[in-house]
Design a protein around this motif. Structure first.
Motif, PDB file in Angstrom:
ATOM      1  N   HIS A 291     -26.950  18.764  55.130  1.00 16.04           N
ATOM      2  CA  HIS A 291     -26.301  17.574  54.569  1.00 16.04           C
ATOM      3  C   HIS A 291     -25.492  16.879  55.654  1.00 16.04           C
ATOM      4  CE1 HIS A 291     -24.083  21.253  53.782  1.00 16.04           C
ATOM      5  NE2 HIS A 291     -22.966  20.586  53.835  1.00 16.04           N
ATOM      6  N   CYS A 395     -13.152  33.501  52.576  1.00 14.80           N
ATOM      7  CA  CYS A 395     -14.074  32.484  53.116  1.00 14.80           C
ATOM      8  C   CYS A 395     -13.453  31.597  54.189  1.00 14.80           C
ATOM      9  CB  CYS A 395     -14.590  31.582  52.001  1.00 14.80           C
ATOM     10  SG  CYS A 395     -15.031  32.441  50.473  1.00 14.80           S
ATOM     11  N   HIS A 399     -15.006  29.210  57.050  1.00 14.60           N
ATOM     12  CA  HIS A 399     -15.380  27.885  56.527  1.00 14.60           C
ATOM     13  C   HIS A 399     -14.234  26.879  56.522  1.00 14.60           C
ATOM     14  CE1 HIS A 399     -19.494  28.829  55.503  1.00 14.60           C
ATOM     15  NE2 HIS A 399     -19.097  29.965  54.963  1.00 14.60           N
ATOM     16  N   TYR A 540     -25.130  30.976  64.231  1.00 14.05           N
ATOM     17  CA  TYR A 540     -25.125  29.813  63.359  1.00 14.05           C
ATOM     18  C   TYR A 540     -23.692  29.374  63.136  1.00 14.05           C
ATOM     19  CZ  TYR A 540     -29.976  30.996  62.509  1.00 14.05           C
ATOM     20  OH  TYR A 540     -31.304  31.277  62.682  1.00 14.05           O
ATOM     21  N   PHE A 554     -29.889  27.549  49.745  1.00 13.74           N
ATOM     22  CA  PHE A 554     -28.834  27.861  50.690  1.00 13.74           C
ATOM     23  C   PHE A 554     -29.258  28.719  51.877  1.00 13.74           C
ATOM     24  CE2 PHE A 554     -26.880  26.596  46.752  1.00 13.74           C
ATOM     25  CZ  PHE A 554     -26.058  25.578  47.214  1.00 13.74           C
ATOM     26  N   HIS A 556     -29.395  28.454  56.255  1.00  9.40           N
ATOM     27  CA  HIS A 556     -30.063  27.430  57.070  1.00  9.40           C
ATOM     28  C   HIS A 556     -31.548  27.319  56.728  1.00  9.40           C
ATOM     29  CE1 HIS A 556     -31.117  31.064  59.280  1.00  9.40           C
ATOM     30  NE2 HIS A 556     -32.135  30.388  59.743  1.00  9.40           N
ATOM     31  N   ILE A 563     -25.839  29.460  44.615  1.00  7.50           N
ATOM     32  CA  ILE A 563     -24.610  30.060  45.142  1.00  7.50           C
ATOM     33  C   ILE A 563     -24.377  31.435  44.504  1.00  7.50           C
ATOM     34  CG2 ILE A 563     -22.092  29.837  45.257  1.00  7.50           C
ATOM     35  CD1 ILE A 563     -23.190  27.830  47.083  1.00  7.50           C
ATOM     36  N   LEU A 566     -26.258  33.845  46.361  1.00 11.21           N
ATOM     37  CA  LEU A 566     -25.725  33.973  47.730  1.00 11.21           C
ATOM     38  C   LEU A 566     -24.511  34.895  47.745  1.00 11.21           C
ATOM     39  CD1 LEU A 566     -25.905  32.957  50.722  1.00 11.21           C
ATOM     40  CD2 LEU A 566     -24.191  31.252  50.112  1.00 11.21           C
ATOM     41  N   LEU A 567     -23.748  34.877  46.644  1.00 12.32           N
ATOM     42  CA  LEU A 567     -22.556  35.719  46.586  1.00 12.32           C
ATOM     43  C   LEU A 567     -22.869  37.115  46.031  1.00 12.32           C
ATOM     44  CD1 LEU A 567     -19.982  33.025  45.373  1.00 12.32           C
ATOM     45  CD2 LEU A 567     -20.407  33.830  47.710  1.00 12.32           C
ATOM     46  N   HIS A 614     -25.139  37.355  55.435  1.00 17.05           N
ATOM     47  CA  HIS A 614     -24.053  36.652  54.757  1.00 17.05           C
ATOM     48  C   HIS A 614     -23.809  37.328  53.403  1.00 17.05           C
ATOM     49  CE1 HIS A 614     -21.636  33.467  52.941  1.00 17.05           C
ATOM     50  NE2 HIS A 614     -21.526  32.931  54.136  1.00 17.05           N
ATOM     51  N   PHE A 616     -21.949  39.898  50.628  1.00 20.39           N
ATOM     52  CA  PHE A 616     -20.725  40.510  50.135  1.00 20.39           C
ATOM     53  C   PHE A 616     -21.125  41.745  49.346  1.00 20.39           C
ATOM     54  CE2 PHE A 616     -19.704  36.251  51.220  1.00 20.39           C
ATOM     55  CZ  PHE A 616     -18.454  36.369  51.814  1.00 20.39           C
ATOM     56  N   ILE A 625     -20.520  40.802  55.346  1.00 21.73           N
ATOM     57  CA  ILE A 625     -19.355  40.147  55.937  1.00 21.73           C
ATOM     58  C   ILE A 625     -18.121  40.237  55.044  1.00 21.73           C
ATOM     59  CG2 ILE A 625     -20.726  38.551  57.342  1.00 21.73           C
ATOM     60  CD1 ILE A 625     -20.061  36.374  55.213  1.00 21.73           C
ATOM     61  N   LEU A 637     -15.435  31.745  42.317  1.00 29.16           N
ATOM     62  CA  LEU A 637     -15.695  31.025  43.574  1.00 29.16           C
ATOM     63  C   LEU A 637     -16.549  29.782  43.319  1.00 29.16           C
ATOM     64  CD1 LEU A 637     -16.211  34.016  46.010  1.00 29.16           C
ATOM     65  CD2 LEU A 637     -14.698  32.062  46.442  1.00 29.16           C
TER      66      LEU A 637
HETATM   67  C1  HEC Z   1     -17.801  35.653  59.075  1.00 29.20           C
HETATM   68  C2  HEC Z   1     -17.775  34.241  58.782  1.00 29.20           C
HETATM   69  C3  HEC Z   1     -18.075  33.826  57.360  1.00 29.20           C
HETATM   70  C4  HEC Z   1     -17.421  34.176  56.204  1.00 29.20           C
HETATM   71  C5  HEC Z   1     -16.244  35.112  56.055  1.00 29.20           C
HETATM   72  C6  HEC Z   1     -18.057  33.435  55.130  1.00 29.20           C
HETATM   73  N1  HEC Z   1     -19.076  32.690  55.624  1.00 29.20           N
HETATM   74 FE1  HEC Z   1     -20.289  31.480  54.573  1.00 29.20          FE
HETATM   75  N2  HEC Z   1     -21.366  31.096  56.225  1.00 29.20           N
HETATM   76  C7  HEC Z   1     -21.102  31.553  57.489  1.00 29.20           C
HETATM   77  C8  HEC Z   1     -22.167  31.157  58.380  1.00 29.20           C
HETATM   78  C9  HEC Z   1     -22.248  31.443  59.874  1.00 29.20           C
HETATM   79  C10 HEC Z   1     -23.098  30.473  57.604  1.00 29.20           C
HETATM   80  C11 HEC Z   1     -24.452  29.905  58.055  1.00 29.20           C
HETATM   81  C12 HEC Z   1     -25.474  31.023  57.933  1.00 29.20           C
HETATM   82  C13 HEC Z   1     -26.906  30.562  57.961  1.00 29.20           C
HETATM   83  O1  HEC Z   1     -27.169  29.405  57.605  1.00 29.20           O
HETATM   84  O2  HEC Z   1     -27.776  31.373  58.296  1.00 29.20           O
HETATM   85  C14 HEC Z   1     -22.565  30.433  56.251  1.00 29.20           C
HETATM   86  C15 HEC Z   1     -23.198  29.810  55.173  1.00 29.20           C
HETATM   87  C16 HEC Z   1     -22.638  29.685  53.927  1.00 29.20           C
HETATM   88  C17 HEC Z   1     -23.200  28.908  52.868  1.00 29.20           C
HETATM   89  C18 HEC Z   1     -24.517  28.143  52.931  1.00 29.20           C
HETATM   90  C19 HEC Z   1     -24.348  26.809  53.558  1.00 29.20           C
HETATM   91  C20 HEC Z   1     -25.646  26.060  53.629  1.00 29.20           C
HETATM   92  O3  HEC Z   1     -25.684  25.050  54.348  1.00 29.20           O
HETATM   93  O4  HEC Z   1     -26.634  26.440  53.001  1.00 29.20           O
HETATM   94  C21 HEC Z   1     -22.361  29.000  51.802  1.00 29.20           C
HETATM   95  C22 HEC Z   1     -22.522  28.335  50.450  1.00 29.20           C
HETATM   96  C23 HEC Z   1     -21.278  29.862  52.186  1.00 29.20           C
HETATM   97  N3  HEC Z   1     -21.465  30.247  53.486  1.00 29.20           N
HETATM   98  C24 HEC Z   1     -20.251  30.259  51.351  1.00 29.20           C
HETATM   99  C25 HEC Z   1     -19.307  31.207  51.694  1.00 29.20           C
HETATM  100  C26 HEC Z   1     -18.323  31.704  50.778  1.00 29.20           C
HETATM  101  C27 HEC Z   1     -18.138  31.226  49.347  1.00 29.20           C
HETATM  102  C28 HEC Z   1     -17.598  32.640  51.457  1.00 29.20           C
HETATM  103  C29 HEC Z   1     -16.494  33.494  50.924  1.00 29.20           C
HETATM  104  C30 HEC Z   1     -16.761  34.224  49.720  1.00 29.20           C
HETATM  105  C31 HEC Z   1     -18.135  32.694  52.802  1.00 29.20           C
HETATM  106  N4  HEC Z   1     -19.169  31.820  52.895  1.00 29.20           N
HETATM  107  C32 HEC Z   1     -17.652  33.508  53.812  1.00 29.20           C
HETATM  108  C33 HEC Z   1     -20.005  32.290  57.857  1.00 29.20           C
HETATM  109  C34 HEC Z   1     -19.118  32.886  56.982  1.00 29.20           C
END
Ligand code: HEC
Ligand code: HEC
Length: 651
Positions: A291, A395, A399, A540, A554, A556, A563, A566-567, A614, A616, A625, A637
């Protein structure tokens, strides 16, 4: 005999397109994102100088949909509703879109492409909005928004056009209707013959460029193509082509919402444009269209945070979507192209706004879409507050804090102001060994080599070359500076793709600036006051999550549908799901996983499609992570991601 072959061929071809039926809705809402209606219309159809579709606009308008009907004829490809089935948003007729084409299509009138012919023609190409305009359907409302990932299937569009062209060529009746539409009152025997010749030439060009051989998957046709090639002066290329076909069969299908942009740009620029077919590789690093809100102020763009210069990124993309370019050191016009840098600059300014965000601690330009409670349902404030606490703990370390916090605007995240008093958002990048998501995209720039012999590169670019990560620190918060080391790039047999692409685009841009007598000050402005600095980390970037609810699927590579999953731990994420449905799941935040004819099955076990990382989870492992989240916490969330802002959590 000839007819039997033809009928067999027709039956074979007809089974080849597989496009879904999409229910339409007349209840359309464009979300408010800070653009005027006029700006939006202009953005949707302003040309960046590409000729994505290898045919004149008139042909595109006259092509019938692939397949045959027992009685009557098929409708036209451009007919309302047909392209919508490939995810394209039906456009309105406006001064910017006189032809009434779908969002993201633009026509360039009276252009020349020396590679095709010396005479002028009307070219048709894709512009930013084709890949970067989102849509979804909720309660029969069709919601649309700018800068979101497009639910389009580009590879299927190319297949449809290729098959339509071939059918027009082999079927007399189709050709006769086609020529009548194009020639009108000039439909004479001689003109028909000429049109047929150009059609054949185009098809051969496509085959020569291996645009779609393997995608057509027509064994018979492939043999014919080989024979054609053999009879023409490409004999020495046959082996190469055979190897490429074999190799490209290992490509990963992209489907809706995704494209292997990096590899395709490399193939188009270093393979098709130079004619050096050995530079064409399989495409197995598909990514979801990212986006575009706020991205103009990111110091580094692309998923792997590899490019600093906005004009390098945009012009490189335009070359990737098949702008015409001369790459030949013996040509007096080396690096001349059809790319329209002035239009690219206008688009970038519209996206980023012209007032720097640090001035008033607010982003101008394209705003993230807002969760409209009247459409998507009310936000539960209690859950939202609980989500805010979780976000702060789990997060925001990666983020960033909410954009309305003081902390977000601190020099922890922004570069030191430069001479122009401009600062950029230097986002954290995360080592893939730690984040654990699919490595393919990041590996492209790290591993790919290209043969640039005879291009004539002798160009200075910049490089950020360092150890970004250590064993105990997998998150790099950036140097907070725009400084990079200069390097000269020249031609060679096996040059790093990243530097070669950066240098080629730089040379193309320089040619344009010179050709247009652009003063240095204006060049710097158009370059976004940033150097052509490149890097290729195995990482990334983590970005702010504003508006993320509208950007499914979601990660890359789009390998996680919503979501909620993803969680969830990886073993609770679906191994296969379908993309193509526009129906939005307001609970889980993503498109509904519906299986239907023509939808794309995303199989996460295929190269480039991994849904791991990514994560939990309470079971430690690669890509974990954070601690496991209960179902309630996941929904808290989700509630917070609808509206990320500072929440007074003491109350
Ligand atoms: C250690 C660092 C880190 C933490 C902590 C983290 N993220 Fe991420 N997050 C990333 C990275 C790096 C990416 C990109 C990964 C990829 O696209 O392969 C990402 C991608 C995402 C995306 C997808 C974005 C997309 O463009 O599709 C979402 C939604 C997201 N994170 C939500 C969360 C949430 C909610 C939390 C907490 C519960 C969280 N992240 C915690 C590093 C982190
Ligand atoms: C054919 C589809 C397509 C077109 C057309 C297109 N893009 Fe993209 N764009 C992509 C894809 C795919 C990526 C992600 C590439 C990657 O990171 O590997 C991307 C990445 C970007 C990024 C980086 C975003 C980030 O989070 O780092 C920006 C900014 C961007 N595009 C802007 C534009 C603009 C402006 C235009 C028109 C001038 C444009 N794009 C045209 C497909 C497209």
């Amino acid at each position: 005999m000839k007819n039997i072959i033809l009928i067999g061929f027709i039956i074979f071809v007809s089974g080849c397109t597989n496009i879904p039926t999409m229910p339409t809705s007349n209840n359309i809402t464009w979300l408010e994102q800070g653009w005027t209606e006029q700006e939006r219309q202009k953005f949707h159809h302003t040309s960046q100088g590409t000729m994505t579709l290898p045919i004149p606009y008139e042909w595109f308008s006259a092509l019938e949909q692939p397949g045959f009907k027992l009685f009557g004829t098929k409708g036209l490809v451009v007919e309302n509703g047909y392209l919508a089935r490939l995810g394209f948003i039906t456009g309105e007729v406006t001064p910017y879109n006189q032809a009434g084409l779908p969002v993201g299509f633009s026509v360039d009138y009276n252009v020349t492409n020396p590679a095709i012919s010396k005479t002028t023609f009307n070219a048709i190409g894709l512009t930013c909005a084709a890949c970067h305009t989102g849509q979804m359907r909720v309660n029969d409302i069709s919601v649309r928004y700018d800068g979101g990932p497009a639910m389009t299937n580009l590879t299927e569009l190319i297949s449809v056009l290729s098959i339509a062209l071939i059918e027009t060529y082999v079927d007399e009746a189709k050709f006769s209707r086609f020529s009548q539409r194009i020639l009108g009152i000039t439909n004479t025997e001689a003109n028909r013959k000429n049109l047929r010749k150009s059609l054949k030439h185009t098809l051969k060009n496509q085959i020569q460029g291996i645009v779609k051989l393997e995608e057509l998957q027509l064994a018979g046709l492939r043999d014919k193509a080989r024979k054609d090639i053999k009879e023409h002066p490409f004999r020495n290329r046959i082996k190469t082509i055979r190897d490429i076909i074999k190799d490209r069969k290992k490509s990963t299908a992209e489907g809706f919402t995704r494209l292997d942009a990096l590899n395709r740009i490399g193939n188009t620029v270093f393979g098709t444009a130079t004619g050096n077919l050995k530079n064409i590789v399989k495409t197995d690093a598909p990514v979801n269209y990212p986006h575009l809100w706020n991205t103009s102020w990111f110091l580094w763009v692309q998923y792997d945070a590899s490019i600093m210069g906005p004009m390098i990124r945009n012009s490189g993309e335009a070359l990737g979507v098949a702008a015409y370019v001369t790459l030949d050191q013996n040509s007096p016009n080396n690096f001349d192209s059809s790319v329209k840098l002035d239009n690219l600059f206008w688009m970038e300014s519209l996206l980023g706004g012209t007032t720097p965000p640090t001035k008033n601690k607010k982003f101008y330009g394209l705003q993230p879409p807002q969760w409209r409670e009247d459409i998507f349902g009310e936000i539960n404030q209690k859950k939202h507050a609980q989500g805010a606490r979780l976000y702060a703990k789990l997060c925001q370390g990666c983020h960033l804090p909410p954009m309305d916090s003081e902390k977000f605007w601190s020099d922890t995240y922004w570069t030191k102001p430069d001479e122009k008093n401009l600062s950029y958002l230097d986002l954290p990048i995360v080592d893939i060994d730690y984040i654990g998501t699919d490595p393919q995209e990041a590996l492209v720039l790290i591993k790919r080599k290209v043969d640039t012999t005879n291009i004539g590169l002798n160009t200075r670019v910049y490089l950020e070359d360092k150890e970004w990560f250590t064993e105990d620190n997998p998150v790099y918060f950036g140097s907070k500076s725009t400084d990079c080391k200069p390097v000269m790039v020249t031609d060679g047999k096996a040059q790093p793709f990243s530097l070669s692409l950066g240098a080629t685009v730089q040379s193309v841009n320089n040619y344009w600036y010179q050709n247009h007598n652009t003063p240095i000050a204006q060049q710097e402005k158009m370059n976004g006051y940033r150097k052509n600095c490149l890097r290729a980390p195995f990482a990334y970037k983590a970005r702010p999550l504003n508006g993320i609810w509208a950007t499914a699927p979601f990660l890359h590579n789009g390998a996680v549908p919503n979501i909620y999953t993803l969680l969830s731990p990886v073993n609770e994420r679906p191994k296969k799901f379908y993309l193509g449905s526009l129906d939005y799941d307001t609970k889980k935040m993503g498109y509904k996983m519906i299986k239907a004819k023509g939808f794309f099955e995303l199989d996460t076990t295929i190269t480039g499609n991994s849904n791991k990382g990514h994560e939990f989870s309470n079971t430690p492992g690669k890509g974990v992570i954070g601690r496991g989240l209960s179902k309630e916490e996941r929904y808290q969330l989700i509630e917070y991601l609808k509206d990320i802002r500072v929440v007074d959590n003491n109350g």
